[in-house]
Design a protein around this motif. Sequence first.
Motif, PDB file in Angstrom:
ATOM      1  N   LEU A  34      81.421  71.342  52.493  1.00  0.00           N
ATOM      2  CA  LEU A  34      80.739  71.694  53.743  1.00  0.00           C
ATOM      3  C   LEU A  34      79.406  72.394  53.512  1.00  0.00           C
ATOM      4  CD1 LEU A  34      83.888  72.954  55.697  1.00  0.00           C
ATOM      5  CD2 LEU A  34      82.597  70.836  56.123  1.00  0.00           C
ATOM      6  N   GLY A  35      79.069  72.629  52.262  1.00  0.00           N
ATOM      7  CA  GLY A  35      77.794  73.283  51.943  1.00  0.00           C
ATOM      8  C   GLY A  35      77.705  74.717  52.418  1.00  0.00           C
ATOM      9  N   LEU A  36      78.838  75.420  52.432  1.00  0.00           N
ATOM     10  CA  LEU A  36      78.862  76.760  53.019  1.00  0.00           C
ATOM     11  C   LEU A  36      78.247  77.825  52.129  1.00  0.00           C
ATOM     12  CD1 LEU A  36      82.368  76.710  54.733  1.00  0.00           C
ATOM     13  CD2 LEU A  36      80.131  76.088  55.654  1.00  0.00           C
ATOM     14  N   PHE A  37      78.106  77.560  50.830  1.00  0.00           N
ATOM     15  CA  PHE A  37      77.387  78.495  49.976  1.00  0.00           C
ATOM     16  C   PHE A  37      75.873  78.309  50.103  1.00  0.00           C
ATOM     17  CE2 PHE A  37      81.133  78.837  46.811  1.00  0.00           C
ATOM     18  CZ  PHE A  37      81.611  79.959  47.455  1.00  0.00           C
ATOM     19  N   LYS A  38      75.457  77.292  50.841  1.00  0.00           N
ATOM     20  CA  LYS A  38      74.034  76.958  50.906  1.00  0.00           C
ATOM     21  C   LYS A  38      73.472  77.065  52.326  1.00  0.00           C
ATOM     22  CE  LYS A  38      73.485  74.222  46.755  1.00  0.00           C
ATOM     23  NZ  LYS A  38      72.674  73.159  46.160  1.00  0.00           N
ATOM     24  N   LEU A  39      74.049  77.922  53.132  1.00  0.00           N
ATOM     25  CA  LEU A  39      73.562  78.069  54.504  1.00  0.00           C
ATOM     26  C   LEU A  39      72.125  78.566  54.549  1.00  0.00           C
ATOM     27  CD1 LEU A  39      76.664  79.639  56.304  1.00  0.00           C
ATOM     28  CD2 LEU A  39      75.891  77.269  56.341  1.00  0.00           C
ATOM     29  N   PHE A  40      71.704  79.361  53.569  1.00  0.00           N
ATOM     30  CA  PHE A  40      70.351  79.922  53.566  1.00  0.00           C
ATOM     31  C   PHE A  40      69.518  79.414  52.389  1.00  0.00           C
ATOM     32  CE2 PHE A  40      72.962  83.514  55.428  1.00  0.00           C
ATOM     33  CZ  PHE A  40      72.657  83.187  56.743  1.00  0.00           C
ATOM     34  N   VAL A  41      69.880  78.263  51.876  1.00  0.00           N
ATOM     35  CA  VAL A  41      69.162  77.650  50.765  1.00  0.00           C
ATOM     36  C   VAL A  41      68.227  76.572  51.304  1.00  0.00           C
ATOM     37  CG1 VAL A  41      69.441  76.217  48.692  1.00  0.00           C
ATOM     38  CG2 VAL A  41      70.955  78.171  49.082  1.00  0.00           C
ATOM     39  N   PRO A  42      66.991  76.465  50.788  1.00  0.00           N
ATOM     40  CA  PRO A  42      66.053  75.444  51.265  1.00  0.00           C
ATOM     41  C   PRO A  42      66.624  74.034  51.140  1.00  0.00           C
ATOM     42  CG  PRO A  42      64.900  77.066  49.935  1.00  0.00           C
ATOM     43  CD  PRO A  42      66.373  77.366  49.804  1.00  0.00           C
ATOM     44  N   GLU A  43      66.191  73.176  52.027  1.00  0.00           N
ATOM     45  CA  GLU A  43      66.729  71.823  52.081  1.00  0.00           C
ATOM     46  C   GLU A  43      66.451  71.034  50.814  1.00  0.00           C
ATOM     47  OE1 GLU A  43      65.317  69.956  55.624  1.00  0.00           O
ATOM     48  OE2 GLU A  43      66.393  71.331  56.973  1.00  0.00           O
ATOM     49  N   GLU A  44      65.324  71.281  50.144  1.00  0.00           N
ATOM     50  CA  GLU A  44      65.032  70.507  48.930  1.00  0.00           C
ATOM     51  C   GLU A  44      65.998  70.820  47.788  1.00  0.00           C
ATOM     52  OE1 GLU A  44      61.597  73.669  48.636  1.00  0.00           O
ATOM     53  OE2 GLU A  44      62.866  72.794  50.215  1.00  0.00           O
ATOM     54  N   PHE A  45      66.755  71.916  47.933  1.00  0.00           N
ATOM     55  CA  PHE A  45      67.770  72.254  46.934  1.00  0.00           C
ATOM     56  C   PHE A  45      69.178  71.949  47.456  1.00  0.00           C
ATOM     57  CE2 PHE A  45      64.564  75.825  45.971  1.00  0.00           C
ATOM     58  CZ  PHE A  45      63.793  74.982  45.192  1.00  0.00           C
ATOM     59  N   GLY A  46      69.251  71.147  48.502  1.00  0.00           N
ATOM     60  CA  GLY A  46      70.545  70.771  49.058  1.00  0.00           C
ATOM     61  C   GLY A  46      71.091  71.760  50.066  1.00  0.00           C
ATOM     62  N   GLY A  47      70.248  72.658  50.554  1.00  0.00           N
ATOM     63  CA  GLY A  47      70.690  73.678  51.486  1.00  0.00           C
ATOM     64  C   GLY A  47      70.568  73.275  52.935  1.00  0.00           C
ATOM     65  N   ARG A  48      70.986  74.180  53.821  1.00  0.00           N
ATOM     66  CA  ARG A  48      71.034  73.879  55.255  1.00  0.00           C
ATOM     67  C   ARG A  48      70.040  74.699  56.067  1.00  0.00           C
ATOM     68  NH1 ARG A  48      77.362  73.987  56.818  1.00  0.00           N
ATOM     69  NH2 ARG A  48      76.386  73.948  58.870  1.00  0.00           N
ATOM     70  N   THR A  74      80.649  84.181  53.202  1.00  0.00           N
ATOM     71  CA  THR A  74      79.604  85.100  53.654  1.00  0.00           C
ATOM     72  C   THR A  74      78.803  85.652  52.487  1.00  0.00           C
ATOM     73  OG1 THR A  74      80.986  85.700  55.543  1.00  0.00           O
ATOM     74  CG2 THR A  74      79.171  87.188  55.005  1.00  0.00           C
ATOM     75  N   ILE A  75      79.497  86.165  51.470  1.00  0.00           N
ATOM     76  CA  ILE A  75      78.808  86.716  50.307  1.00  0.00           C
ATOM     77  C   ILE A  75      78.085  85.621  49.541  1.00  0.00           C
ATOM     78  CG2 ILE A  75      79.179  87.771  48.049  1.00  0.00           C
ATOM     79  CD1 ILE A  75      79.300  89.821  50.177  1.00  0.00           C
ATOM     80  N   GLY A  76      78.772  84.482  49.351  1.00  0.00           N
ATOM     81  CA  GLY A  76      78.169  83.402  48.581  1.00  0.00           C
ATOM     82  C   GLY A  76      76.921  82.845  49.231  1.00  0.00           C
ATOM     83  N   SER A  77      76.955  82.648  50.532  1.00  0.00           N
ATOM     84  CA  SER A  77      75.776  82.116  51.212  1.00  0.00           C
ATOM     85  C   SER A  77      74.652  83.140  51.250  1.00  0.00           C
ATOM     86  CB  SER A  77      76.133  81.671  52.630  1.00  0.00           C
ATOM     87  OG  SER A  77      76.544  82.766  53.413  1.00  0.00           O
ATOM     88  N   GLY A  78      75.013  84.434  51.296  1.00  0.00           N
ATOM     89  CA  GLY A  78      73.990  85.478  51.325  1.00  0.00           C
ATOM     90  C   GLY A  78      73.071  85.440  50.116  1.00  0.00           C
ATOM     91  N   GLY A  79      73.575  84.919  48.995  1.00  0.00           N
ATOM     92  CA  GLY A  79      72.741  84.818  47.804  1.00  0.00           C
ATOM     93  C   GLY A  79      71.556  83.884  47.981  1.00  0.00           C
ATOM     94  N   GLY A  80      71.614  83.024  49.000  1.00  0.00           N
ATOM     95  CA  GLY A  80      70.482  82.152  49.270  1.00  0.00           C
ATOM     96  C   GLY A  80      69.233  82.910  49.676  1.00  0.00           C
ATOM     97  N   TYR A  81      69.419  84.151  50.126  1.00  0.00           N
ATOM     98  CA  TYR A  81      68.292  85.000  50.528  1.00  0.00           C
ATOM     99  C   TYR A  81      67.293  85.170  49.384  1.00  0.00           C
ATOM    100  CZ  TYR A  81      66.180  89.019  53.041  1.00  0.00           C
ATOM    101  OH  TYR A  81      65.339  89.871  53.705  1.00  0.00           O
ATOM    102  N   PHE A  82      67.801  85.100  48.137  1.00  0.00           N
ATOM    103  CA  PHE A  82      66.928  85.349  46.989  1.00  0.00           C
ATOM    104  C   PHE A  82      66.032  84.161  46.655  1.00  0.00           C
ATOM    105  CE2 PHE A  82      70.752  88.039  45.677  1.00  0.00           C
ATOM    106  CZ  PHE A  82      70.276  89.145  46.354  1.00  0.00           C
TER     107      PHE A  82
END
Length: 361
Positions: A34-48, A74-82
Amino acid sequence: MFTKDVIEAVRDAAGRMEREGALSNEALSYIYELGLFKLFVPEEFGGRMAPLPEALRVFEEASRVEGNFGWAVTIGSGGGYFASCLPPETAAVVYSDARAVIAGSGSPTGRALRVEGGYVVSGSWKYCSGSTYATTFTATALVEGGDPADAAALAFALRPEQVEIVPDWRAFGLKATASHSIRAAEAFVPDSHAFRVDRNDRRNEAVYRVPFLPFAESSFAAVAIGIARHLLEEASAVAEASREAWSKGGAARFESVTGRIRRAEERLTQRTQRYYDAARQAWDAHLRGDASDGDWAALGRESKAAAAEAMRAGRNVFPYLGIGALMEDAAINRIWRDLQTACQHTLLVDFQAEFEEGPAE
């Protein structure tokens, strides 16, 4: 977002996950799919690149499925902030893998020696949720031996082979979050993998411009809300299963307990709506470019209030569910412990709150 099959599979594995202190492979697979670790990751890296209010709904629903599952999301997706703190080429390395997820700590409990081309990092860091499946670790350290003008705490992105996991997470709830300590001994980190969280201006996505404190407060509050909803669902199931036995004792026990559950649900729903209203107001103002400190402060207050109401729901219901609820292997017991553990996070505690006098409602 979560099908009946997913909910049943994760909940059926909850007892085993708690005993083993880790998420099941099936639970992790759902998160990856479901891509839940990538909620805050840019789309070019497979994020949402999910808007914050949408992500908060996901955190709540994942936590309603099961507390450890929701905390991991929650914690895993938060890492996308970096992603906005790192150079683009480094972000590509860190986030492009389909299973990419960060575990780490923001506490500056390490030390970093400035050397040619980077830093030598050593130290230990506590409470690194997701440590057993992380593809990157972040650790914060005080810099030594560099330009005094630059002396400050920096965060460092470490490879898994540079880190030793210390299995010391022994909390009485959220046992499957693998929130262990990590250690690093003279790990070389190139300049490209050193960053500051307060300098996240490498990308222009709206979520990266949200102040970190309300971002974290609102995320953790969603976990508390979701676990509380699960607790009230399970409390209703306990009451229904006990209905016949309770009726033999008289005193309209079943009606009394289910009445308490309904009132707890109503209060939690009301407080949760205020929390989501505050999130939407702050986010909309943020998109317009006129979000004020007051908007973010209001979201922080409502986040703490929602977490407090989630805890109150447990206190108002759990003591009335009978001796069976005290058994550690009972689902309601596990959920109640998970809720207390999530709400113990410093960012959800209102240290100015008055001492509660008198009996619970």
